[in-house]
Enzyme design. Structure first.
Site, short mmCIF file in Angstrom:
data_model
loop_
_atom_site.label_atom_id
_atom_site.label_comp_id
_atom_site.label_asym_id
_atom_site.label_seq_id
_atom_site.Cartn_x
_atom_site.Cartn_y
_atom_site.Cartn_z
CG LEU A 1 -4.68 2.04 -3.34
CD1 LEU A 1 -4.46 3.52 -3.64
CD2 LEU A 1 -5.68 1.43 -4.32
CD GLU A 2 -1.09 -5.19 -1.41
OE1 GLU A 2 -0.12 -5.91 -1.65
OE2 GLU A 2 -2.05 -5.55 -0.70
CB SER A 3 0.69 -2.56 -8.12
OG SER A 3 -0.63 -2.97 -8.46
#
Length: 347
Positions: free
Chosen positions: A165-167
């Site tokens: 998860l990066e956003s």
């Protein structure tokens, strides 16, 4: 490419190239994780091979298939770059029976195969618990031990789920992990399933923070690149923070035996910062392997991290120079780009 050339694998203290095949052990301190599916090799004029080609290498323990890049109307959108284009009639869901056969072949050779949700681009928010529980049902039925008429990999059953998860709004991922854990327990039997994560190294990782604090993870491979705390800053002050993540594992994580893996770029083009040579990687490993929850090395990614023959005996991380030909390169073909390609993972 028909014969896999092993990638980025660390020094003799972590893996030995050519070792005999062994079954994946989540508590091992010598696991090697590789991402596959995004054809990042196209940045260097290469082309990522089939999953089964990379599984011929005995040193890789886990492959994370990248990515479920979007969630639309509660359903996953799978993106595997140039590896699969066929969809189930009337849907946007990929139908990839060949990859399913590759997955089973890899598992037969002792590998664990997990499906990764996320990436540096994409729309995969789960804003609340209800969304998380509903999406867990989808993941279970389409990729794990459930059933559906539209399973992307047919009867292949993956070994777990990775959160990259990066956003987005990610509060619902706590419920997703907890719901999957409940399904794992209810399924019983000899098969084990795993939950992993790939947070960026700034602590706490804002995209995965809630899940990492509130849910049970088996392995966490931290991205020590594209940030101030990356491997490129090792020895240049206190910003390299593997110790901080080991402290999370022993004091915050629900699973006090969770393994922390050193995530590094596989070579030129794999990251904006953090591409290092074999000697520097070995120096870093000599320090971080002393931490109680050290679990090995993760690399981004299979297509971009070729082996260079001078390091074949022990040290296998190699930044390929002009004298090291990229084994995936096909001069007659043009690069195939993925909409979720991400040579750089950033906050």
């Amino acid at each position: 490419m028909k014969l896999f050339r092993s990638a980025l694998y660390a020094a003799s203290t972590v893996v030995l190239l050519g070792q005999s095949v062994r079954a994946f052990d989540p508590l091992s301190r010598t696991n090697v994780v590789n991402y596959w599916g995004q054809n990042s090799a196209s940045y260097a004029g290469g082309k990522e091979g089939d999953l089964v080609d990379y599984c011929q290498d005995g040193t890789v323990s886990v492959f994370a298939m990248a990515f479920i890049s979007q969630i639309q109307n509660g359903r996953p959108i799978l993106n595997l770059a140039n590896h699969c284009a066929q969809t189930f009639p009337g849907t946007t869901l990929l139908n990839c029976p060949k990859i399913g056969q590759d997955i089973k072949a890899c598992q037969a050779s002792g590998k664990a195969i997990v499906i990764s949700i996320g990436g540096a681009s994409g729309a995969y928010s789960l804003p609340d618990a209800a969304a998380g529980r509903a999406f867990a049902d989808q993941i279970w039925d389409l990729f794990l031990g459930g059933s559906s008429g539209t399973r992307p990999f047919g009867d292949a059953v993956l070994d777990g789920v990775d959160l990259d998860l990066e956003s987005g709004q990610n509060a619902g991922y706590v419920a997703l992990v907890d719901s999957l854990r409940a399904k794992f327990a209810a399924a019983g039997g000899a098969r084990r399933y795993y939950i992993t994560a790939a947070p960026q190294c700034p602590y706490p990782d804002r995209a995965t923070k809630d899940a990492l604090e509130q849910s049970w993870f088996d392995l966490v491979w931290v991205q020590f690149y594209n940030n101030y705390c990356g491997v490129n800053n090792f020895g240049l002050g206190s910003s390299f923070n593997f110790a901080t993540w080991n402290n999370w594992a022993t004091t915050v994580s629900l699973n006090k035996n969770v393994r922390i893996l050193l995530g590094v770029p596989g070579g030129p083009g794999a990251a904006g910062t953090g591409v290092i040579d074999a000697a520097r990687l070995n120096n870093i490993l000599a320090e971080v392997q002393s931490h109680s929850n050290f679990g090995g090395v993760m690399m981004w990614d299979a297509g971009i991290a070729p082996s260079c023959s001078p390091y074949r005996a022990y040290a296998s991380y190699c930044v390929c120079s002009s004298k090291c030909r990229h084994p995936n390169r096909d001069p007659s073909s043009s690069p195939t780009w993925s909409v979720t390609r991400r040579p750089q993972r950033r906050l």
